[in-house]
Design an enzyme around this catalytic site. Structure first.
Site, mmCIF file in Angstrom:
data_model
loop_
_atom_site.group_PDB
_atom_site.id
_atom_site.type_symbol
_atom_site.label_atom_id
_atom_site.label_comp_id
_atom_site.label_asym_id
_atom_site.label_seq_id
_atom_site.Cartn_x
_atom_site.Cartn_y
_atom_site.Cartn_z
ATOM 1 N N CYS A 7 0.862 -1.191 0.000
ATOM 2 C CA CYS A 7 0.000 0.000 0.000
ATOM 3 C C CYS A 7 0.898 1.241 0.000
ATOM 4 O O CYS A 7 2.051 1.161 -0.430
ATOM 5 C CB CYS A 7 -0.991 -0.015 1.165
ATOM 6 S SG CYS A 7 -0.241 -0.023 2.810
ATOM 7 N N ARG A 13 -3.339 -0.716 5.414
ATOM 8 C CA ARG A 13 -3.937 -1.779 4.604
ATOM 9 C C ARG A 13 -3.036 -2.991 4.394
ATOM 10 O O ARG A 13 -3.468 -4.131 4.626
ATOM 11 C CB ARG A 13 -4.357 -1.209 3.232
ATOM 12 C CG ARG A 13 -5.487 -0.203 3.327
ATOM 13 C CD ARG A 13 -5.655 0.595 2.046
ATOM 14 N NE ARG A 13 -4.535 1.500 1.844
ATOM 15 C CZ ARG A 13 -4.357 2.272 0.780
ATOM 16 N NH1 ARG A 13 -5.239 2.218 -0.217
ATOM 17 N NH2 ARG A 13 -3.325 3.084 0.695
ATOM 18 N N ASP A 121 -8.285 3.906 1.265
ATOM 19 C CA ASP A 121 -7.308 4.274 2.290
ATOM 20 C C ASP A 121 -8.064 4.709 3.551
ATOM 21 O O ASP A 121 -8.782 5.701 3.523
ATOM 22 C CB ASP A 121 -6.464 5.426 1.729
ATOM 23 C CG ASP A 121 -5.389 5.865 2.695
ATOM 24 O OD1 ASP A 121 -5.426 5.448 3.865
ATOM 25 O OD2 ASP A 121 -4.512 6.636 2.270
HETATM 26 P P1 4NP Z 1 -1.776 2.770 4.136
HETATM 27 O O1 4NP Z 1 -2.462 4.088 4.740
HETATM 28 O O2 4NP Z 1 -1.238 3.145 2.782
HETATM 29 O O3 4NP Z 1 -2.929 1.813 4.044
HETATM 30 O O4 4NP Z 1 -0.716 2.342 5.103
HETATM 31 C C1 4NP Z 1 -1.807 5.311 4.866
HETATM 32 C C2 4NP Z 1 -0.972 5.538 5.924
HETATM 33 C C3 4NP Z 1 -0.359 6.769 6.070
HETATM 34 C C4 4NP Z 1 -0.605 7.764 5.145
HETATM 35 C C5 4NP Z 1 -1.443 7.535 4.081
HETATM 36 C C6 4NP Z 1 -2.038 6.296 3.934
HETATM 37 N N1 4NP Z 1 -0.010 9.035 5.317
HETATM 38 O O5 4NP Z 1 -0.307 9.935 4.496
HETATM 39 O O6 4NP Z 1 0.810 9.222 6.214
#
Ligand code: 4NP
Length: 155
Positions: A7, A13, A121
């Site tokens: 991800c 995720r 997300d």
């Molecule tokens: P992930 O979610 O891609 O599912 O781990 C996110 C975690 C952090 C951020 C964005 C999406 N962020 O912008 O810090």
């Protein structure tokens, strides 16, 4: 066989996808790991909300640590699952050849073939978003695990 879940941050995720698939396959035969395209959370534990929803489903993801996806991952893994289209494009941008690109799949195409649906997300939302993500990934991982167990993915 080695599978990588990817991800953006590798804290919400893909740690769930890693934990869920691991819970459904034989760890002596199938290695499941995860990474994030951004690297912004490298070294961090999964988001508390991911740890909690996994916990509620008897899956412990608390020992995972975030790491950045790197081009050499194409050499180490047989299958690379992107959670959304942006992840897919960022992964493919690091590929060297067609063989690399063939390894990359949208994870929800397993449960919803050819849909190219994104795993949303959940980072900026509430706990409901994490439950929704868990359920989507659980459904997709059931399909992946049954393919593995039927040897559809035998390599
Ligand atoms: P992930 O979610 O891609 O599912 O781990 C996110 C975690 C952090 C951020 C964005 C999406 N962020 O912008 O810090």
């Amino acid at each position: 066989m080695k599978i990588l879940m990817v991800c953006l941050g590798n804290i919400c995720r893909s740690p769930l996808a890693e934990g869920i698939l691991k819970s459904k396959v034989d760890s002596n035969k199938i290695i499941v790991e995860s990474a994030g395209t951004s690297g912004h959370h490298s070294g961090e534990k999964p988001d508390r909300r991911s740890i909690d929803i996994a916990d509620k489903n008897d899956i412990d993801i608390s020992a995972q640590r975030s790491r950045k996806f790197v081009a050499s991952d194409f050499n180490s893994y047989d299958l690379i699952y992107a959670m959304d289209e942006s992840n897919y494009n960022n992964i493919v941008a690091l590929s060297k050849n067609e063989e690399d690109i063939k390894k990359v799949k949208m994870i929800l195409n397993e449960s919803h073939p050819n849909s190219n649906f994104n795993v949303p997300d959940p980072y900026y939302g509430g706990d409901d978003g994490f439950k929704n993500v868990f359920d989507m990934l659980d459904e997709a991982c059931n399909v992946i695990a049954s393919k593995i167990n039927d040897d559809d993915y035998a390599r």
